[in-house]
Design a protein around this motif. Structure first.
Motif, short mmCIF file in Angstrom:
data_model
loop_
_atom_site.label_atom_id
_atom_site.label_comp_id
_atom_site.label_asym_id
_atom_site.label_seq_id
_atom_site.Cartn_x
_atom_site.Cartn_y
_atom_site.Cartn_z
N UNK A 96 51.98 64.07 49.71
CA UNK A 96 52.37 62.68 49.97
C UNK A 96 52.89 62.04 48.69
N UNK A 97 53.71 61.02 48.81
CA UNK A 97 54.24 60.33 47.62
C UNK A 97 53.09 59.86 46.73
N UNK A 98 53.08 60.28 45.46
CA UNK A 98 52.00 59.85 44.56
C UNK A 98 52.03 58.33 44.33
N UNK A 99 50.86 57.79 44.07
CA UNK A 99 50.72 56.34 43.85
C UNK A 99 51.56 55.88 42.66
N UNK A 100 51.68 56.76 41.64
CA UNK A 100 52.47 56.38 40.46
C UNK A 100 53.95 56.20 40.81
N UNK A 101 54.45 56.98 41.78
CA UNK A 101 55.84 56.85 42.19
C UNK A 101 56.05 55.60 43.04
N UNK A 102 55.03 55.22 43.82
CA UNK A 102 55.12 53.95 44.56
C UNK A 102 55.18 52.79 43.56
N UNK A 103 54.39 52.90 42.48
CA UNK A 103 54.43 51.85 41.44
C UNK A 103 55.81 51.81 40.78
N UNK A 104 56.44 52.99 40.61
CA UNK A 104 57.80 53.04 40.04
C UNK A 104 58.80 52.33 40.93
N UNK A 105 58.65 52.48 42.25
CA UNK A 105 59.55 51.77 43.18
C UNK A 105 59.39 50.26 43.03
N UNK A 106 58.19 49.82 42.73
CA UNK A 106 57.95 48.39 42.54
C UNK A 106 58.54 47.89 41.23
N UNK A 122 72.44 52.30 34.50
CA UNK A 122 72.12 51.97 33.11
C UNK A 122 71.40 50.65 32.92
N UNK A 123 70.98 50.00 34.02
CA UNK A 123 70.27 48.72 33.90
C UNK A 123 68.94 48.78 34.61
N UNK A 124 67.93 48.19 33.98
CA UNK A 124 66.60 48.15 34.62
C UNK A 124 66.65 47.25 35.85
N UNK A 125 66.04 47.71 36.92
CA UNK A 125 65.96 46.90 38.13
C UNK A 125 64.89 45.83 37.96
N UNK A 126 65.15 44.65 38.53
CA UNK A 126 64.13 43.61 38.47
C UNK A 126 63.00 43.99 39.42
N UNK A 127 61.77 43.51 39.19
CA UNK A 127 60.63 43.92 40.03
C UNK A 127 60.89 43.71 41.52
N UNK A 143 57.04 54.83 56.97
CA UNK A 143 57.93 53.67 56.79
C UNK A 143 57.45 52.77 55.65
N UNK A 144 58.40 52.47 54.76
CA UNK A 144 58.11 51.56 53.65
C UNK A 144 58.68 50.18 53.93
N UNK A 145 58.04 49.17 53.38
CA UNK A 145 58.54 47.80 53.41
C UNK A 145 59.04 47.46 52.00
N UNK A 146 60.31 47.14 51.90
CA UNK A 146 60.93 46.76 50.61
C UNK A 146 61.27 45.28 50.63
N UNK A 147 60.95 44.56 49.57
CA UNK A 147 61.42 43.18 49.37
C UNK A 147 62.12 43.14 48.02
N UNK A 148 63.43 42.86 48.06
CA UNK A 148 64.26 42.85 46.85
C UNK A 148 64.84 41.47 46.60
N UNK A 149 65.15 41.21 45.33
CA UNK A 149 65.87 39.98 44.96
C UNK A 149 67.23 40.30 44.36
#
Length: 248
Positions: free
Chosen positions: A162-172, A179-184, A194-200
């Motif tokens: 299963x997807x490791x917890x550390x990789x879920x934290x990376x998605x957050x 070349x640019x860091x994604x905002x949280x 199924x994942x729930x994504x909330x992006x800005x």
């Protein structure tokens, strides 16, 4: 010394309208600066000067419509491309949701200057906003927008287990694209697949690319909310008007 700004840019900054609308209103003599009508395109103002618009401008703006579509797979958000139909092709009387709560008669003139305020990939479904109102377009896709977009994303893990917890934290927070860091973001499991994504923010194919980076393959993606406006029960392939009391 305070810098002069183009009047149309200043009107957009003040949230009065889009730059294109501003130029139209200036040409029509509907814009005042410190109480005096300014009708020359390209005119400049200082930030401290008072900008106001005539009642005709406000009246015209109130007639502009915003349409919510539940976009199906296979349609593009904006202009037709590579033989694919644009989402605006759905906006006709027969595709209007029978439960649309707005008492507004559809007319083909409402298709004029109707633009997509944001995009959904051709293989994604869900809430897409088309608007004639430059203020709404700027609010949703302007450079400084912080409006949340919520997605339900069906995924498959390409590695054992299963997807490791550390990789879920990376998605957050912690991934970079182009070349640019994604905002949280806010990413959590909705159910087993199924994942729930909330992006800005909304970089091209952002969710799919984020998922690939942690070994997930996206099988389906649906946008269910933009700001405070939800997709709700709107059927796929149908549309409705934004209600007066709805705000993104």
């Amino acid at each position: 010394m305070t810098e002069l700004l183009r009047l149309s840019k200043r009107m957009s900054e003040l949230g009065l309208c889009s730059r294109r609308e501003a130029d139209e209103w200036i040409e029509r003599g509907w814009v005042r600066v410190d109480g005096k009508i300014v009708s020359e395109l390209g005119s400049k103002v200082f930030p401290h000067q008072r900008v106001s618009v005539e009642r005709q401008a406000a009246a015209e703006q109130s007639k502009r419509v915003t349409i919510l579509i539940n976009k199906p797979v296979g349609l593009v958000s904006g202009q037709a491309e590579d033989g694919h139909q644009p989402a605006i092709s759905l906006v006709k009387a027969e595709n209007r949701w029978s439960e649309c709560p707005v008492d507004n008669q559809f007319h083909p003139t409402q298709l004029m200057s109707l633009v997509a305020a944001g995009r959904l990939d051709i293989d994604s479904v869900g809430l897409l906003v088309l608007t004639q109102d430059g203020r709404i377009a700027k609010h949703l896709i302007g450079q400084d927008t912080t409006v949340e977009k919520e997605y339900l994303v069906r995924v498959e893990y390409s590695r054992p287990g299963r997807l490791p917890e550390k990789d879920l934290r990376l998605l957050n927070h912690g991934l970079s694209l182009d070349g640019k860091k994604l905002i949280p973001a806010k990413v959590r499991w909705q159910n087993d697949d199924q994942l729930n994504f909330i992006l800005k923010e909304g970089k091209k194919r952002q969710i799919r690319r984020m998922c690939e980076m942690v070994g997930l393959t996206v099988l389906g993606l649906k946008r269910v909310r933009i700001g405070k406006v939800k997709l709700g029960k709107l059927p796929e392939g149908q549309w409705r008007y934004l209600q007066e009391d709805e705000q993104f």
